[in-house]
Design an enzyme around this catalytic site. Structure first.
Site, PDB file in Angstrom:
ATOM      1  N   CYS A  13      -1.580   4.897  -5.606  1.00 42.98           N
ATOM      2  CA  CYS A  13      -2.462   4.095  -4.757  1.00 42.98           C
ATOM      3  C   CYS A  13      -2.538   2.730  -5.406  1.00 42.98           C
ATOM      4  O   CYS A  13      -2.713   2.636  -6.630  1.00 42.98           O
ATOM      5  CB  CYS A  13      -3.840   4.719  -4.637  1.00 42.98           C
ATOM      6  SG  CYS A  13      -5.038   3.646  -3.800  1.00 42.98           S
ATOM      7  N   THR A  64       0.859  -1.174   0.000  1.00 45.98           N
ATOM      8  CA  THR A  64       0.000   0.000   0.000  1.00 45.98           C
ATOM      9  C   THR A  64       0.895   1.224   0.000  1.00 45.98           C
ATOM     10  O   THR A  64       1.965   1.204   0.622  1.00 45.98           O
ATOM     11  CB  THR A  64      -0.914   0.029   1.245  1.00 45.98           C
ATOM     12  OG1 THR A  64      -1.404   1.362   1.455  1.00 45.98           O
ATOM     13  CG2 THR A  64      -0.169  -0.391   2.500  1.00 45.98           C
TER      14      THR A  64
END
Length: 236
Positions: free
Chosen positions: A197, A83
């Site tokens: 992202c 992430t």
């Protein structure tokens, strides 16, 4: 081959992509039935998301550190934090786990710089676009100038990530909204685009450069390939 410890589940939609990309890279390099030795700690993302939006970052960081230590005990040789946003609280992972952290921004920035770009458009969660932990790393370590969307654009990008992409929802209208934000980044001087992202690549796939109008660097795939190459380095 070394064993990768994946900190995933943030969200699991993109962790699936990591697992596939890492193993496809190993197979493409080593052939046959080779795949990557991995151990995975997959979070309940609802718990992480609640801490993020409550601003309880130290508590979220402690969860990562505890999970990284668990990966070390399970036999991992390095930590891959699957992430972008949670790299905001990644500074304690190496100490807690006594393992190297393969930072997501570094291989992406290296590719951007190697391609000759100096001004990048950054898409990600509001946290990644607004806080300095990510932008400063790109600027300070790699000399990149970072352009982010305006307030309205950041809200669009952030909301689509959490409300749709993390739930596996892909909408053509959302793709069009992202393309409008990207057009604004290009007008602001962006020479290329970082998908900062790990879920955005679910919406803007590998063949979206023509529609985006900018070269696209997808952190998920770049990070996964870099992790696989690290695991294979010095393999007999």
């Amino acid at each position: 081959m070394k064993t990768l410890g994946l900190l995933g589940g943030m969200s699991w939609e993109s962790t699936v992509t990591y697992y596939q990309a890492i193993n496809r890279r190993v197979r493409s390099v080593q052939g046959g039935l080779h795949s990557a030795p991995c151990v995975i700690y997959s979070f309940d993302f609802a718990r992480i998301e609640a801490l993020q939006h409550a601003g309880q970052w130290p508590e979220a960081g402690q969860l990562l550190e505890d999970a990284a230590a668990a990966l070390q005990r399970a036999g991992a040789d390095a930590v891959v934090l699957c992430t972008n946003t949670m790299h905001f609280v990644s500074e304690g992972i190496e100490a807690a786990s006594r393992l190297p952290l393969l930072h997501i921004a570094d291989p992406t920035a290296e590719r951007v710089a190697a391609a000759g770009f100096r001004t990048v458009g950054l898409l990600g969660t509001r946290f990644t676009m607004e806080k300095e932990f990510y932008k400063a790393r790109l600027a300070d370590r790699f000399g990149l100038r970072v352009v982010t969307p305006d307030e309205a654009g950041r809200a669009v990008v952030h909301d689509i990530i959490y409300q749709e992409l993390c739930n596996g929802i892909i909408k053509e209208a959302s793709r069009a909204a992202y393309l409008a934000v990207i057009a604004d980044l290009k007008a602001a001087g962006a020479e290329c685009l970082i998908l900062g992202c790990t879920e955005i690549g679910l919406l803007l796939g590998k063949d979206e450069e023509e529609r985006c109008g900018l070269p696209v660097f997808d952190t998920t795939h770049i990070h996964a390939i870099a992790a696989a190459d690290w695991a294979m380095k010095d393999t007999d």
